[in-house]
Design an enzyme around this catalytic site. Sequence first.
Site, PDB file in Angstrom:
ATOM      1  N   MET A  43       0.950  -1.230  -0.272  1.00  0.00           N
ATOM      2  CA  MET A  43       0.180   0.157  -0.105  1.00  0.00           C
ATOM      3  C   MET A  43       1.075   1.280   0.011  1.00  0.00           C
ATOM      4  SD  MET A  43      -3.509  -0.861   2.081  1.00  0.00           S
ATOM      5  CE  MET A  43      -2.786  -0.512   3.626  1.00  0.00           C
ATOM      6  N   GLY A  49      11.255  -2.914   5.556  1.00  0.00           N
ATOM      7  CA  GLY A  49      10.434  -4.155   5.422  1.00  0.00           C
ATOM      8  C   GLY A  49       9.959  -4.436   4.008  1.00  0.00           C
ATOM      9  N   HIS A  50       9.416  -3.325   3.501  1.00  0.00           N
ATOM     10  CA  HIS A  50       9.013  -3.569   2.147  1.00  0.00           C
ATOM     11  C   HIS A  50      10.155  -4.161   1.135  1.00  0.00           C
ATOM     12  CE1 HIS A  50       5.633  -0.908   3.437  1.00  0.00           C
ATOM     13  NE2 HIS A  50       5.048  -1.932   2.968  1.00  0.00           N
TER      14      HIS A  50
END
Length: 304
Positions: A43, A49-50
């Site tokens: 999103m 983390g992504h």
Amino acid sequence: MSSPSLAAASNPAVDIVRDRADLRGRVLRWRAQGARIALVPTMGALHDGHLSLIDIARARADRVVVSIFVNPTQFAPGEDFDRYPRDEAGDLARLAERGVDLAWMPAVGDMYRPDAATTVHVDRLTEGLCGPWRPGHFDGMATVVAKLLIGCGPDVAVFGEKDWQQLQVIRRMVTDLDIPVEIVGAPTSREPSGLARSSRNVYLDARERPAAEALNGVLHETATAILAAADDGDAVAGALTRGRVRLTDLGYGRVEYLDLVDAETLAPLDRAPVPGRPARLLVAARLGSTRLIDNIPVEARTTA
């Protein structure tokens, strides 16, 4: 250091598609070249983390697509859809730095027809944990993930383990609907303090940070007590109660749950796990205006 917008503009490695037909055309050309394709649904408001998900996708595929879509149907009434962090220029810069092949950034109108009458619902796995606290969330999430997977048609899709319940719902949906994709769960990425990385961490103020950073420690303390309790149901329940009280003492205004569940079925457990049947300890709690979730595995060790 250059600004995110300049960094994205100077690196042509990441292309942008906003139309599903364009995406499918690109994927078909890659497939004709024999490429294996990975999708990382997000999103946006990308963080480390992504990026760790993208690295896993890159290791498993020749081409990596990252979708950025703030999905309105998975936000319950009164949640933070309107103020959810958005940073298109920064996101594109990060994708370019990671060598992502394609950023898929659809509009709401391209994802949902005005007369749409179909919603994906996954039973059982959505009844507990976040389910009662976020009405409609999992239906919206499952529907959009199904559309993303069908629209892209990847060989593999990567999701973080931070939202363990979501991961199990997606795995069940893909199995039940026979969607031909491998679902890969990626280890939770954490800040040095142990706090699970999340786009919503930007909501935390300086006073709330210490309590947020203590959340993972409470999980580990509770898991240790659970394993020590073994098959003593009262002791397991006591460990969970002490964990909830500890969070309240830290300043959490509402502890929605701190539960021990079967790692696959999410069925509640009143005993410590036995060898060969892993469990998961999950938490959701409100700290000021921020809802934090986290989880860790709880696995019994086999004796020699």
